[in-house]
Design a protein around this motif. Sequence first.
Motif, PDB file in Angstrom:
ATOM      1  N   ALA A 141      38.686 -16.387  39.654  1.00 52.45           N
ATOM      2  CA  ALA A 141      39.632 -15.679  40.521  1.00 52.45           C
ATOM      3  C   ALA A 141      39.153 -14.247  40.730  1.00 52.45           C
ATOM      4  O   ALA A 141      38.583 -13.636  39.820  1.00 52.45           O
ATOM      5  N   LEU A 142      39.403 -13.747  41.935  1.00 55.76           N
ATOM      6  CA  LEU A 142      39.141 -12.349  42.269  1.00 55.76           C
ATOM      7  C   LEU A 142      40.161 -11.984  43.340  1.00 55.76           C
ATOM      8  O   LEU A 142      40.125 -12.516  44.447  1.00 55.76           O
TER       9      LEU A 142
ATOM     10  N   LEU B  49      48.500  -6.894  43.579  1.00 59.83           N
ATOM     11  CA  LEU B  49      48.190  -5.933  42.526  1.00 59.83           C
ATOM     12  C   LEU B  49      47.390  -4.766  43.107  1.00 59.83           C
ATOM     13  O   LEU B  49      46.498  -4.957  43.921  1.00 59.83           O
ATOM     14  N   PRO B  50      47.701  -3.518  42.680  1.00 60.87           N
ATOM     15  CA  PRO B  50      47.010  -2.352  43.245  1.00 60.87           C
ATOM     16  C   PRO B  50      45.640  -2.085  42.639  1.00 60.87           C
ATOM     17  O   PRO B  50      45.029  -1.069  42.915  1.00 60.87           O
ATOM     18  N   PHE B  51      45.140  -2.983  41.803  1.00 63.81           N
ATOM     19  CA  PHE B  51      43.815  -2.837  41.191  1.00 63.81           C
ATOM     20  C   PHE B  51      43.086  -4.173  41.259  1.00 63.81           C
ATOM     21  O   PHE B  51      43.693  -5.224  41.517  1.00 63.81           O
ATOM     22  N   GLY B  52      41.772  -4.131  41.050  1.00 63.28           N
ATOM     23  CA  GLY B  52      40.983  -5.354  41.075  1.00 63.28           C
ATOM     24  C   GLY B  52      41.150  -6.137  39.788  1.00 63.28           C
ATOM     25  O   GLY B  52      41.215  -5.553  38.697  1.00 63.28           O
ATOM     26  N   LEU B  53      41.235  -7.466  39.895  1.00 63.32           N
ATOM     27  CA  LEU B  53      41.336  -8.333  38.723  1.00 63.32           C
ATOM     28  C   LEU B  53      40.322  -9.467  38.858  1.00 63.32           C
ATOM     29  O   LEU B  53      40.357 -10.226  39.830  1.00 63.32           O
TER      30      LEU B  53
ATOM     31  N   VAL C 210      53.392 -18.496  43.102  1.00 66.85           N
ATOM     32  CA  VAL C 210      53.957 -17.203  42.695  1.00 66.85           C
ATOM     33  C   VAL C 210      52.880 -16.340  42.047  1.00 66.85           C
ATOM     34  O   VAL C 210      52.743 -15.153  42.345  1.00 66.85           O
ATOM     35  N   HIS C 211      52.073 -16.937  41.145  1.00 72.47           N
ATOM     36  CA  HIS C 211      51.007 -16.191  40.466  1.00 72.47           C
ATOM     37  C   HIS C 211      49.978 -15.663  41.458  1.00 72.47           C
ATOM     38  O   HIS C 211      49.519 -14.516  41.357  1.00 72.47           O
ATOM     39  N   GLU C 212      49.608 -16.512  42.422  1.00 75.27           N
ATOM     40  CA  GLU C 212      48.622 -16.087  43.419  1.00 75.27           C
ATOM     41  C   GLU C 212      49.153 -14.927  44.251  1.00 75.27           C
ATOM     42  O   GLU C 212      48.424 -13.979  44.566  1.00 75.27           O
TER      43      GLU C 212
END
Length: 379
Positions: free
Chosen positions: A92-93, A77-81, A69-71
């Motif tokens: 993680a990227l 997500l609409p932005f880079g993390l 679920v987290h992945e």
Amino acid sequence: MSLLKNAEILAWGVPLSFVVLGALLFLVRLVRLRRRIPPDPEALVLGAVSESLQDRGRLAASLGELRTVHERILEVLPFGLLWVDQRNRVSALNAEGRRLLGVQPGVVGLEASFVLEPFPWLLEGLTRPSGDVWRHEGGSHIWRLRRIEAPDQVGALLQFEDVTEAEVEARRLALRERFADLGEMTAGVAHQLKNGLAVLKVQGQLLARQGHADAASALLEETEGLERLVQRFLQWARPLEPRCQDMDLAEVARLALDEVRRRPLSMGRRLECLGEGRALADPMLLQQALVNLLENACQATPSGGRILVRVATGRLEILDEGPGLGEETLARMLKPFESGRPEGTGLGLPLALKWVNAQGADLRFERLPVGGTQVTVVW
């Protein structure tokens, strides 16, 4: 006879009841003895281990589902993390982050200093205090970054997104609003000046007829200069109704170059055009915008220099060999009625920007490392 029979039944019934009672007592004692026997320790350990393994299996399944679920959340997500652990490795990227940076999923697990070497602003962001929010301008991109608060044992979490288009659109909207306000004011002033200049022009012509040629010539020359200025003001104030069509950008560029070559400010400079391309544009507005931009390029380029127009699909670039525009100079030149030259009106670049924006394109300025300025019209 009946007495004898009853005596016989009684003789058999009494011993049978004792037998039943004895059997019940035996069973009760057997149960009590079994309860007193201690359980087998090995059986207890095996039972506990089995139950623990079952619990761990259920926990692992739950954690696996939670990780999935987290992945999935990270990937949409609409932005880079970016997550860098305590060992300075990329843990993680997410998908948007990989797209923005142009890297592959295989970077996860590698040294952050190696992966982020082309992006020093990200490495610098990892050292900032948690909760910091800031902007970074690099090349042709504007980035908004935020250091996300996280426990020390987790490492560093960094959110980043490309806000170039959003900021450009916000600036464009602000300029349009300012242009509209200034246009209304300018239209009124220009019309009043136009009426006064018409009177002065008539008086100059009368002076010429009466034999005052020198005075008339000076008056008429100044009047014509002011008329050209008023015409520029009216151009600024006039509402635009672009008629866009599929255009050959190279042809429009050549027409603009031919017009500028006929003007004195282009003398001693080479004006060239390279490339081919098309875009949806208004031919008149685009040509006028290019003429203004080429005039500025000629003014910036010393005699003997070259002004180059490069054409590609949806893109026009004008490169000069001047000293290059600084940010403060550019900001001033884009403000209406502010000119760095005594004879300037301060409307050359603002009008070019207005005409370009009206066609759905944008105007970008870049100071070149080797000197000079590159102005780009991009759709």
